[in-house]
Design a protein around this motif. Structure first.
Motif, short mmCIF file in Angstrom:
data_model
loop_
_atom_site.label_atom_id
_atom_site.label_comp_id
_atom_site.label_asym_id
_atom_site.label_seq_id
_atom_site.Cartn_x
_atom_site.Cartn_y
_atom_site.Cartn_z
N ASP A 147 -7.34 -1.41 -17.17
CA ASP A 147 -6.01 -1.01 -16.47
C ASP A 147 -5.68 0.33 -18.16
N THR A 154 4.12 2.79 -16.06
CA THR A 154 2.89 2.39 -14.48
C THR A 154 2.12 1.91 -14.65
N HIS A 208 -3.13 1.54 -2.41
CA HIS A 208 -2.80 0.41 -1.54
C HIS A 208 -1.34 0.61 -0.92
N ASN A 259 0.40 -3.92 -4.83
CA ASN A 259 0.63 -2.99 -5.59
C ASN A 259 -1.58 -2.99 -6.31
N TYR A 260 -1.22 -1.78 -8.02
CA TYR A 260 -2.42 -1.02 -8.36
C TYR A 260 -3.92 -2.38 -8.26
N THR A 261 -3.77 -4.01 -8.09
CA THR A 261 -4.27 -4.52 -8.34
C THR A 261 -4.62 -5.20 -6.84
N ASP A 279 -0.66 2.79 -8.62
CA ASP A 279 0.16 2.08 -8.53
C ASP A 279 1.74 3.38 -7.64
N ARG A 293 6.95 -1.35 -4.68
CA ARG A 293 6.02 -1.88 -3.21
C ARG A 293 7.06 -0.81 -2.28
N TRP A 326 6.43 9.40 -6.99
CA TRP A 326 5.52 9.34 -7.33
C TRP A 326 4.25 10.18 -7.04
#
Length: 470
Positions: A41, A53, A78, A83-85, A109, A112, A130
């Motif tokens: 990460d 982020t 995503h 999120n990024y996970t 990420d 939301r 973004w």
């Protein structure tokens, strides 16, 4: 990316004023957390976002940073309320699916709400940006700090739901960056259904404290901005890319369960994106653009289906990487921006309103530009530095011939007249009526000349009606 002078709201997703657009140099790594032999990460700060982020990166099995091997990269996006996970921790199994592949996977990420754009913030601009972060900052950072192929031929993008929108929006707005794009249950046509789609998408911004109009503006008055990011409207830009579209229809009876009356949320979302995916598929068919179309029927909006979609897509992506597929030539590109760079060419338009323009049939022998007002087109560096070229500009009012020398980099800078500017931005419908947007097309041909013609004494940026030649 405009200059703004005030903020809208406070909170985790608050708008922050920016003096100038962030660049790749403005991205700062503040933390690196190695989770396993493959997973790392990275946490960044950037003026493009109001808060730090994190991006999760999956390295290839047996990765050796000291080796000379260069790896292709898959950017995996995503969806909303995630999120990024999510592709590794929230139901996704991307780590298992990519085990053993010579591939770097980057999972950024996107908030939301996960609509992959620089927020318009009802005209104020500012954060979150973004698209600027993902495209202009993160991709260069990954290529600079990891052993990537570092070129279009070695870069793909894929995503689910609103991440599917982000996938095809980024791919169509930046086709010179990606050789392949895959959308799973993707929101691929924000025109479908009319009016309602915009209201639903706007509501997602509330997850990041965004009011109506935060993403692209209110659709009633800013439809052109919505369309300027919409995969359906930009589908022609995807020609020459390997494309995959997979979707269920929200009904029960699918291989992995869910859907139907007992799954109202998942059924509604999947049936909605199914309609959008079908519309996008039909658009690609109409344009004659090859793609994989997988309408697998019954199925809902969850990771059981998305994991399966990724598993079935990865072999295709690896084959495309192995091809080292070249960029299309000639190429065409459509955008709403007044300035854009694409495949080494750049266009600067002089016009007062937002509307589409198109740069078509671009090659070393010429191009066509459609829009209104006027423009300056800087070519890619494909000409002999210092050599004189014979340029013919064909407009509705007649042809103009010009001689011009390529600069020291082999570029030509060509002024292109189009036509009278439009007074109102495209699709502007405050009264329910859409005024016609006039589109003018100018053709430009470029020929190599061995010496100055008899009708011109100095071969420098001079022009004459073509009829004056002898």
């Amino acid at each position: 990316m405009g200059v703004v002078t005030c903020a809208l709201i406070a909170g985790p997703g608050h708008v922050r004023a920016l003096a100038q657009p962030p660049s790749a140099a403005d991205l700062t790594l503040v933390k690196e957390n190695r989770l396993s032999a493959r997973a790392v990460d990275y946490t960044f700060t950037t003026p493009a976002l109001a808060s730090p982020t994190t991006v999760r990166v999956l390295l290839p099995t047996g990765y050796d940073p000291s080796a000379t091997t260069r790896y292709p990269v898959l950017y995996l996006l995503h969806g909303g309320a995630a999120n990024y996970t999510s592709w590794t921790n929230q139901g996704g199994i991307a780590d298992r699916l990519t085990e053993g592949l010579p591939l770097i996977v980057v999972m950024p990420d996107a908030g939301r709400s996960a609509w992959y754009t620089d927020w318009y913030n009802n005209g104020l601009g500012g954060t979150p940006m973004w698209e600027t972060y993902h495209i202009d900052q993160l991709i260069p950072w990954i290529d600079a700090h990891l052993p990537t192929v570092g070129a279009r031929e070695g870069r793909a993008i894929a995503g689910l739901s609103s991440g599917g929108f982000g996938t095809m929006s980024y791919a169509s707005r930046h086709p010179d960056l990606f050789v392949a794009a895959a959308a799973f249950s993707g929101a691929l046509d924000t025109n479908t259904p009319p009016v309602l789609a915009g209201k639903v998408i706007d509501a997602f911004a509330l997850q990041d404290l965004g009011p109506p109009g935060a993403l692209f503006g209110l659709r009633e008055t800013e439809e052109v901005r919505w369309r300027g990011h919409n995969p359906w409207d930009l589908a022609g830009n995807l020609r020459g890319m390997a494309l995959v579209v997979r979707t269920g229809n929200g009904n029960s009876g699918g291989r992995f369960g869910g859907g139907g009356p007992t799954d109202p949320g998942g059924s509604f979302l999947e049936s909605s994106v199914h309609d959008e995916s079908v519309s996008f598929h039909n658009r690609l068919v109409a344009l004659g653009i090859d793609h994989v179309w997988d309408d697998y029927g019954p199925g809902t909006h969850n990771f059981a289906y998305w994991n399966d979609s990724l598993a079935r897509t990865l072999p295709l992506l690896m084959d495309v990487f192995a091809e080292r597929r070249p960029a299309p030539t000639p190429f065409s590109f459509t955008a709403i921006e007044q300035h854009y760079d694409i495949y080494g060419w750049s266009v600067d338009l002089d016009r007062p309103v937002v509307e589409f323009s198109s740069l078509d049939d671009v090659s070393s022998v010429g191009f066509r530009l459609s829009g209104s007002g006027s423009a300056t087109v800087a070519t890619a560096p494909v000409y002999d530095p210092g050599r004189t070229y014979d340029i013919t500009i064909r407009t509705e009012s007649g042809d103009v011939c010009r001689l011009q020398r390529a600069d020291e980099h082999g570029r030509l800078s060509i002024g292109v007249p189009l036509g009278k500017v439009n007074p109102t931005q495209q699709y502007f419908t405050p009264t329910g009526e859409s005024p016609a947007t006039r589109v003018f097309t100018t053709g430009v041909s470029i020929d190599r000349r061995h010496g100055p013609p008899p009708w011109l004494s100095t071969p420098e940026m001079a022009a004459t009606p073509c009829s004056a030649r002898n």
